[in-house]
Design a protein around this motif. Structure first.
Motif, PDB file in Angstrom:
ATOM      1  N   PHE A 177       0.857  -1.189   0.000  1.00 27.82           N
ATOM      2  CA  PHE A 177       0.000   0.000   0.000  1.00 27.82           C
ATOM      3  C   PHE A 177       0.891   1.236   0.000  1.00 27.82           C
ATOM      4  O   PHE A 177       1.687   1.428   0.922  1.00 27.82           O
ATOM      5  N   THR A 178       0.769   2.077  -1.025  1.00 23.30           N
ATOM      6  CA  THR A 178       1.541   3.323  -1.076  1.00 23.30           C
ATOM      7  C   THR A 178       0.593   4.506  -1.224  1.00 23.30           C
ATOM      8  O   THR A 178      -0.430   4.409  -1.912  1.00 23.30           O
ATOM      9  N   GLY A 179       0.929   5.603  -0.569  1.00 22.07           N
ATOM     10  CA  GLY A 179       0.084   6.802  -0.669  1.00 22.07           C
ATOM     11  C   GLY A 179       0.487   7.812   0.388  1.00 22.07           C
ATOM     12  O   GLY A 179       1.284   7.505   1.294  1.00 22.07           O
ATOM     13  N   LEU A 180      -0.091   8.989   0.272  1.00 22.17           N
ATOM     14  CA  LEU A 180       0.197  10.070   1.217  1.00 22.17           C
ATOM     15  C   LEU A 180      -0.182   9.687   2.649  1.00 22.17           C
ATOM     16  O   LEU A 180      -1.030   8.801   2.856  1.00 22.17           O
ATOM     17  N   SER A 181       0.398  10.392   3.596  1.00 22.51           N
ATOM     18  CA  SER A 181      -0.035  10.250   4.985  1.00 22.51           C
ATOM     19  C   SER A 181      -1.515  10.648   5.051  1.00 22.51           C
ATOM     20  O   SER A 181      -1.918  11.659   4.470  1.00 22.51           O
ATOM     21  N   GLY A 182      -2.313   9.836   5.712  1.00 22.50           N
ATOM     22  CA  GLY A 182      -3.748  10.128   5.825  1.00 22.50           C
ATOM     23  C   GLY A 182      -4.573   9.670   4.638  1.00 22.50           C
ATOM     24  O   GLY A 182      -5.791   9.856   4.603  1.00 22.50           O
ATOM     25  N   SER A 183      -3.929   9.042   3.644  1.00 21.27           N
ATOM     26  CA  SER A 183      -4.694   8.596   2.466  1.00 21.27           C
ATOM     27  C   SER A 183      -5.561   7.383   2.809  1.00 21.27           C
ATOM     28  O   SER A 183      -6.581   7.141   2.162  1.00 21.27           O
ATOM     29  N   GLY A 184      -5.130   6.596   3.800  1.00 16.33           N
ATOM     30  CA  GLY A 184      -5.927   5.427   4.213  1.00 16.33           C
ATOM     31  C   GLY A 184      -5.179   4.101   4.145  1.00 16.33           C
ATOM     32  O   GLY A 184      -5.798   3.035   4.238  1.00 16.33           O
ATOM     33  N   LYS A 185      -3.877   4.137   4.037  1.00 16.17           N
ATOM     34  CA  LYS A 185      -3.085   2.892   3.928  1.00 16.17           C
ATOM     35  C   LYS A 185      -3.305   1.962   5.120  1.00 16.17           C
ATOM     36  O   LYS A 185      -3.625   0.785   4.949  1.00 16.17           O
ATOM     37  N   SER A 186      -3.126   2.507   6.332  1.00 14.40           N
ATOM     38  CA  SER A 186      -3.226   1.663   7.540  1.00 14.40           C
ATOM     39  C   SER A 186      -4.649   1.155   7.724  1.00 14.40           C
ATOM     40  O   SER A 186      -4.858  -0.032   8.014  1.00 14.40           O
ATOM     41  N   SER A 187      -5.619   2.054   7.548  1.00 14.03           N
ATOM     42  CA  SER A 187      -7.023   1.635   7.738  1.00 14.03           C
ATOM     43  C   SER A 187      -7.372   0.518   6.773  1.00 14.03           C
ATOM     44  O   SER A 187      -7.996  -0.485   7.168  1.00 14.03           O
ATOM     45  N   LEU A 188      -6.968   0.663   5.511  1.00 11.64           N
ATOM     46  CA  LEU A 188      -7.340  -0.354   4.518  1.00 11.64           C
ATOM     47  C   LEU A 188      -6.561  -1.650   4.724  1.00 11.64           C
ATOM     48  O   LEU A 188      -7.129  -2.741   4.601  1.00 11.64           O
ATOM     49  N   ALA A 189      -5.261  -1.541   5.040  1.00  8.79           N
ATOM     50  CA  ALA A 189      -4.475  -2.762   5.282  1.00  8.79           C
ATOM     51  C   ALA A 189      -5.132  -3.550   6.419  1.00  8.79           C
ATOM     52  O   ALA A 189      -5.301  -4.774   6.347  1.00  8.79           O
ATOM     53  N   ASN A 190      -5.547  -2.822   7.448  1.00  9.29           N
ATOM     54  CA  ASN A 190      -6.183  -3.455   8.598  1.00  9.29           C
ATOM     55  C   ASN A 190      -7.509  -4.136   8.227  1.00  9.29           C
ATOM     56  O   ASN A 190      -7.759  -5.291   8.598  1.00  9.29           O
TER      57      ASN A 190
ATOM     58  N   GLU B 161      -9.427   4.826  -4.749  1.00  6.30           N
ATOM     59  CA  GLU B 161      -9.647   6.257  -4.503  1.00  6.30           C
ATOM     60  C   GLU B 161     -10.440   6.429  -3.211  1.00  6.30           C
ATOM     61  O   GLU B 161     -11.669   6.327  -3.207  1.00  6.30           O
ATOM     62  N   THR B 162      -9.707   6.707  -2.144  1.00  4.86           N
ATOM     63  CA  THR B 162     -10.370   6.708  -0.833  1.00  4.86           C
ATOM     64  C   THR B 162     -11.172   7.985  -0.574  1.00  4.86           C
ATOM     65  O   THR B 162     -11.950   8.030   0.376  1.00  4.86           O
ATOM     66  N   GLY B 163     -10.963   8.996  -1.425  1.00  5.98           N
ATOM     67  CA  GLY B 163     -11.761  10.216  -1.277  1.00  5.98           C
ATOM     68  C   GLY B 163     -13.145  10.066  -1.904  1.00  5.98           C
ATOM     69  O   GLY B 163     -14.023  10.896  -1.682  1.00  5.98           O
ATOM     70  N   LYS B 164     -13.329   8.980  -2.679  1.00 10.44           N
ATOM     71  CA  LYS B 164     -14.598   8.814  -3.406  1.00 10.44           C
ATOM     72  C   LYS B 164     -15.438   7.655  -2.899  1.00 10.44           C
ATOM     73  O   LYS B 164     -16.614   7.546  -3.249  1.00 10.44           O
ATOM     74  N   HIS B 165     -14.788   6.722  -2.171  1.00  8.51           N
ATOM     75  CA  HIS B 165     -15.504   5.514  -1.752  1.00  8.51           C
ATOM     76  C   HIS B 165     -15.333   5.262  -0.259  1.00  8.51           C
ATOM     77  O   HIS B 165     -14.327   5.670   0.329  1.00  8.51           O
ATOM     78  N   SER B 166     -16.296   4.533   0.297  1.00  8.91           N
ATOM     79  CA  SER B 166     -16.213   4.208   1.731  1.00  8.91           C
ATOM     80  C   SER B 166     -15.126   3.159   1.949  1.00  8.91           C
ATOM     81  O   SER B 166     -14.672   2.500   0.985  1.00  8.91           O
ATOM     82  N   ILE B 167     -14.727   2.980   3.195  1.00  8.52           N
ATOM     83  CA  ILE B 167     -13.693   1.987   3.510  1.00  8.52           C
ATOM     84  C   ILE B 167     -14.140   0.606   3.029  1.00  8.52           C
ATOM     85  O   ILE B 167     -13.363  -0.120   2.395  1.00  8.52           O
ATOM     86  N   SER B 168     -15.399   0.247   3.295  1.00 10.46           N
ATOM     87  CA  SER B 168     -15.808  -1.119   2.923  1.00 10.46           C
ATOM     88  C   SER B 168     -15.862  -1.296   1.400  1.00 10.46           C
ATOM     89  O   SER B 168     -15.535  -2.366   0.888  1.00 10.46           O
ATOM     90  N   GLU B 169     -16.214  -0.243   0.668  1.00 11.08           N
ATOM     91  CA  GLU B 169     -16.163  -0.341  -0.810  1.00 11.08           C
ATOM     92  C   GLU B 169     -14.717  -0.528  -1.290  1.00 11.08           C
ATOM     93  O   GLU B 169     -14.449  -1.295  -2.219  1.00 11.08           O
ATOM     94  N   CYS B 170     -13.793   0.174  -0.644  1.00  9.57           N
ATOM     95  CA  CYS B 170     -12.371   0.058  -1.031  1.00  9.57           C
ATOM     96  C   CYS B 170     -11.865  -1.362  -0.750  1.00  9.57           C
ATOM     97  O   CYS B 170     -11.137  -1.949  -1.561  1.00  9.57           O
ATOM     98  N   VAL B 171     -12.253  -1.905   0.401  1.00 11.88           N
ATOM     99  CA  VAL B 171     -11.843  -3.273   0.747  1.00 11.88           C
ATOM    100  C   VAL B 171     -12.418  -4.251  -0.275  1.00 11.88           C
ATOM    101  O   VAL B 171     -11.711  -5.134  -0.780  1.00 11.88           O
TER     102      VAL B 171
END
Ligand SMILES: Nc1ncnc2c1ncn2[C@@H]1O[C@H](COP(=O)(O)OS(=O)(=O)O)[C@@H](OP(=O)(O)O)[C@H]1O
Ligand SMILES: Nc1ncnc2c1ncn2[C@@H]1O[C@H](COP(=O)(O)OP(=O)(O)O)[C@@H](O)[C@H]1O
Length: 200
Positions: A33-46, A177-187
């Motif tokens: 997972f690569t991206g800016l700080s706060g982009s959602g890497k840790s939340s999504l990996a988890n 694109e974590t700015g456009k979709h919910s966490i569960s949609e991204c997962v």
């Protein structure tokens, strides 16, 4: 990678990566997972790990903040230190994959050349680059650790996105694109990709 001593031989164990995968009854690979700080890497990996766990897969998360407390506590955020940080994480990820474990690595990893260096450590198909894409303004608005505020005040040097660069991946396997979709949609999107490619 050149070693400092020329007198080191590779020792091949009897049990192989293939044997461990057979025992586990699943493939092993790295999700990077690569991206800016706060982009959602840790939340999504988890969240992806939780899904994989529920489905019976063996997995492990390597996360920037945690690894920098231990293994890489001697490294800062200069380009050279980031490269060494990622080189070590790449090598650790490779060991986990060799152990038959699905590895989820969440690091800003801002430079293309460093991500390419890690990719080259793996056979084809065992390194899956996931670009956690999110506009800087949204990351800064989320600012989950208050680091953007500090960086704007000049209290944090070489902060990615503010005073240090982030190079978006040239050809990642997945873009989320974590700015456009919910966490569960991204997962869901990541799990769908893994199923489509026959990885899980
Ligand atoms: N200067 C600077 N730039 C970027 N990030 C900073 C910095 N100082 C501290 N932090 C915190 O460190 C986390 C990033 O570490 P990484 O190991 O992922 O960075 S890198 O891949 O080596 O670039 C990062 O974690 P995330 O916010 O989860 O990305 C920050 O919490
Ligand atoms: N679709 C999404 N995917 C991931 N995180 C999201 C999403 N939408 C909102 N967020 C929020 O954004 C923040 C991302 O923080 P974090 O996962 O720590 O990012 P990073 O590890 O990239 O620094 C969290 O507070 C999370 O709840």
């Amino acid at each position: 990678m050149r070693t400092l001593s020329g007198n080191i031989m590779w020792h091949q164990g009897t049990i192989t990566k293939k044997d461990r995968r057979l025992l586990n009854r699943h493939d092993s690979f790295t999700l990077w997972f690569t991206g800016l700080s706060g982009s959602g890497k840790s939340s999504l990996a988890n969240e992806v790990e939780k899904r994989l766990f529920e489905m019976g897969f063996r997995s492990y998360i390597l996360d920037g903040d945690n690894i920098r407390h231990g293994l890489n506590s001697n490294l800062g955020f200069s380009p050279d230190d980031r490269k060494e940080n990622l080189r070590r994480i790449g090598e650790v990820s490779k060991l986990f994959v060799d152990a038959g474990v699905i590895t989820l690595a969440a690091f800003i990893s801002p430079y293309q050349v460093d991500r390419d260096m890690v990719r080259k450590m793996f056979p084809n198909g065992e390194f899956i680059e996931i670009f956690i894409s999110c506009p800087l303004e949204i990351c800064e608005w989320r600012d989950p650790k208050g680091l953007y505020l500090k960086a704007r005040k000049g209290e944090l040097k070489e902060f990615t996105g503010i005073s240090a660069p982030y190079e978006p991946p040239v050809s990642p396997e997945v873009v989320i694109e974590t700015g456009k979709h919910s966490i569960s949609e991204c997962v869901d999107q990541i799990i769908r990709y893994l199923k489509l490619k026959g990885k899980i």
